[in-house]
Design a protein around this motif. Structure first.
Motif, PDB file in Angstrom:
ATOM      1  N   UNK A  66       1.191  -1.333  -0.177  1.00 33.18           N
ATOM      2  CA  UNK A  66      -0.351   0.003   0.208  1.00 33.18           C
ATOM      3  C   UNK A  66       0.666   0.734   0.173  1.00 33.18           C
ATOM      4  N   UNK A  67       1.870   1.218   0.324  1.00 30.85           N
ATOM      5  CA  UNK A  67       2.709   2.712   1.111  1.00 30.85           C
ATOM      6  C   UNK A  67       3.450   2.276  -0.091  1.00 30.85           C
ATOM      7  N   UNK A  78       6.047  22.546  -4.755  1.00 27.44           N
ATOM      8  CA  UNK A  78       6.382  22.560  -4.082  1.00 27.44           C
ATOM      9  C   UNK A  78       7.028  21.979  -2.997  1.00 27.44           C
ATOM     10  N   UNK A  79       6.450  20.964  -2.419  1.00 21.08           N
ATOM     11  CA  UNK A  79       7.025  20.422  -1.786  1.00 21.08           C
ATOM     12  C   UNK A  79       7.379  18.253  -1.879  1.00 21.08           C
ATOM     13  N   UNK A  80       8.533  17.382  -0.962  1.00 25.66           N
ATOM     14  CA  UNK A  80       8.612  16.478  -1.497  1.00 25.66           C
ATOM     15  C   UNK A  80       6.917  15.985  -1.418  1.00 25.66           C
ATOM     16  N   UNK A 109       6.709  12.510   0.092  1.00 22.88           N
ATOM     17  CA  UNK A 109       6.247  11.946   1.308  1.00 22.88           C
ATOM     18  C   UNK A 109       5.866  12.681   1.924  1.00 22.88           C
ATOM     19  N   UNK A 110       5.910  14.322   1.707  1.00 20.52           N
ATOM     20  CA  UNK A 110       5.567  14.813   2.690  1.00 20.52           C
ATOM     21  C   UNK A 110       3.893  14.980   2.757  1.00 20.52           C
ATOM     22  N   UNK A 124       0.720  13.314   3.900  1.00 23.68           N
ATOM     23  CA  UNK A 124       0.294  11.737   4.165  1.00 23.68           C
ATOM     24  C   UNK A 124      -0.246  11.031   3.406  1.00 23.68           C
ATOM     25  N   UNK A 146      -2.998   9.694   4.551  1.00 22.98           N
ATOM     26  CA  UNK A 146      -4.805  10.429   5.364  1.00 22.98           C
ATOM     27  C   UNK A 146      -4.563  11.476   5.358  1.00 22.98           C
ATOM     28  N   UNK A 147      -3.765  12.441   4.699  1.00 26.94           N
ATOM     29  CA  UNK A 147      -3.207  13.756   4.338  1.00 26.94           C
ATOM     30  C   UNK A 147      -5.980  13.466   3.787  1.00 26.94           C
ATOM     31  N   UNK A 199      -9.019  10.684   0.607  1.00 28.91           N
ATOM     32  CA  UNK A 199      -6.905  11.125   0.725  1.00 28.91           C
ATOM     33  C   UNK A 199      -6.344  10.132  -0.299  1.00 28.91           C
ATOM     34  N   UNK A 222      -4.394   7.820   0.659  1.00 25.14           N
ATOM     35  CA  UNK A 222      -4.775   5.758   0.739  1.00 25.14           C
ATOM     36  C   UNK A 222      -5.805   5.707  -0.126  1.00 25.14           C
TER      37      UNK A 222
END
Lengths: 96, 354
Positions: A13-14, A31-33, A35-36, A38, A40-41, A80, A82
């Motif tokens: 899943x990841x 402009x973010x990585x 992995x920043x 999440x 569930x975000x 999200x 996920x």
């Protein structure tokens, strides 16, 4: 399940979630990585603050990257990363 | 701090102490209030949220340094949710920041006002004015899939369709109020910042259209959409990454208190991660051990009985490699399954504002 089997299941899943995050960051030029973001975000409104134009971009990107057409899906699939992973990799949902 | 609306609540309202505030936990019962919030609309007594005014020439610079998100261009027509961190990157509070002509207005999370204002004053290198406005202003909320209709009947239908996090200074019943499109539950949400002397009138007017929901129903609905509940999720010295509240931090900002610590935690990849779970009929206490394949892999952060799921719903903080949906864990001898967020899909996502 043994803990190793659980780890393998989580890793699958990841991996899908990571692929989705990279796609979002790349397609939307964030402009973010990756992995920043999440798993569930929330993606809309609060959270990643995507708008309807971003969704159109993601529809196209998802079809190109995963071969899955979500055009007629309810907005909940973007609830999200996920949740989106369940749609682009149905094996995840089937194994849950 | 007792709610300023206590005299307007029913006599059998159940109150509870949350941090520095006494708040209504239940009015008619959790299940009924939850259903109202998820199916129609509910009015919320948010007077446990402290209002703190930041003013003076350096107000924006101060807020930009203290808040973890970018508020440099936050106009008086916008608000924004942000974490406030300490130097160690731990959460001081989660605030709603309103841009104002003379600075900003910060709304604390429930019961966290004292801690927040102490932190702001302790870090006031810019010499801004920090004023606790909770003596003259308070907050009411409206949330639910049909909250927009209530706004139309209560104040002005035009306000109902404001964009998310838009703010309008408006007038209700000859009283100036700050009206904002916000939301904690994934449903359509609005907040009204109103003078205390008019709060009870607005509360009663809202009750002509909707029922009230207490803190328990609100927090359950927040949990279901993975809206952080700071008072329940930040204990134990955990960092932003472990909580999973990255989205309330803007790491592209040049500088803010706690940035270095947050980035260090992110880059290390160490620590645990938070994941939702459901299962069983018992509600485990925070700290209950989480087992995977017989091994201890983490602990319960919080758990409640979910009205919507008809089962226990909680958050667990587990080893990062196991923080994923669809896994079977054991908590206090009960099998639970980790979940994909949101755990309940808000009805508002399929109901347009008309």
């Amino acid at each position: 399940m043994t803990i190793d089997e659980l780890r393998a299941k989580a890793a699958e899943r990841q991996q899908t979630c990571t692929q989705i995050k990279k796609m979002i960051v790349s397609r939307l030029d964030l402009e973010i990585e990756p992995d920043w973001i999440t798993d569930d975000q929330p993606l809309f409104g609060r959270g990643l603050e995507l708008d309807s134009l971003d969704v159109l971009e993601l529809y196209v990107a998802i079809e190109a990257e995963f071969g899955v057409a979500l055009y007629d899906s309810e907005m909940a699939v973007f609830g999200s990363v996920s949740r989106l992973a369940d749609e682009v990799n149905p094996q995840l949902k089937a194994a849950a | 701090m007792t709610t300023v609306l206590a005299h307007a609540h029913p006599g059998d309202t159940v109150y509870g102490q949350v941090g520095d505030a006494s708040v209504p936990l239940r009015f008619a019962g959790l299940s009924a209030e939850y259903q109202v919030l998820r199916d129609r609309a509910a009015v919320l007594d948010l007077s446990g949220h402290r209002l703190i005014e930041i003013s003076g020439p350096a107000a924006v610079d101060f807020a930009q340094r203290l808040l973890a998100r970018d508020v440099e261009y936050l106009t008086s027509e916008r608000c924004m949710m942000s974490l406030v961190l300490d130097d160690a990157g731990q959460v001081v509070d989660q605030v709603l920041a309103f841009g104002r002509e003379n600075g900003l207005l910060l709304e604390s999370s429930v019961g966290a006002g004292t801690r927040l204002i102490e932190h702001l004053r302790a870090n006031n290198d810019e010499g801004v004015e920090i004023t606790d406005r909770s003596g003259d202003l308070t907050v009411l909320g409206l949330e639910g899939p049909y909250a927009w209709g209530v706004v139309g009947r209560l104040i002005d239908g035009e306000l109902a369709s404001l964009p998310f996090e838009a703010v309008s200074d408006t007038v209700w019943n000859d009283v100036e109020i700050i009206f904002a499109r916000t939301g904690f539950t994934g449903e359509y949400g609005y907040q009204m910042i109103v003078p205390i002397e008019s709060a009870a009138d607005l509360w009663r007017a809202a009750l002509e259209h909707v029922a009230a929901a207490g803190q328990e129903a609100l927090e359950l609905a927040m949990l279901e959409v993975r809206q952080p509940i700071p008072r329940l999720e930040t204990a134990g010295g955990v960092n932003v990454i472990e909580i999973g509240a990255n989205w309330l931090v803007d790491v592209t900002k040049d500088e803010f208190v706690g940035k270095e610590a947050v980035l260090a935690a992110f880059e290390s990849g160490q620590g645990r991660r938070t994941v939702g779970f459901s299962g069983g009929d018992t509600v485990p206490e925070p700290g209950a051990r989480v087992l995977a394949g017989g091994e201890d892999v983490g602990e319960v952060v919080l758990a409640v009985r979910s009205v919507g799921l008809g089962a226990t719903l909680g958050l667990a903080r587990v080893d990062a490699e196991l923080a994923a949906a669809g896994l079977e864990f054991t908590v206090e001898g009960v099998d639970v399954t980790t979940l994909t967020s949101p755990y309940i899909v808000p009805k508002s996502w399929s109901i347009p504002i008309i």
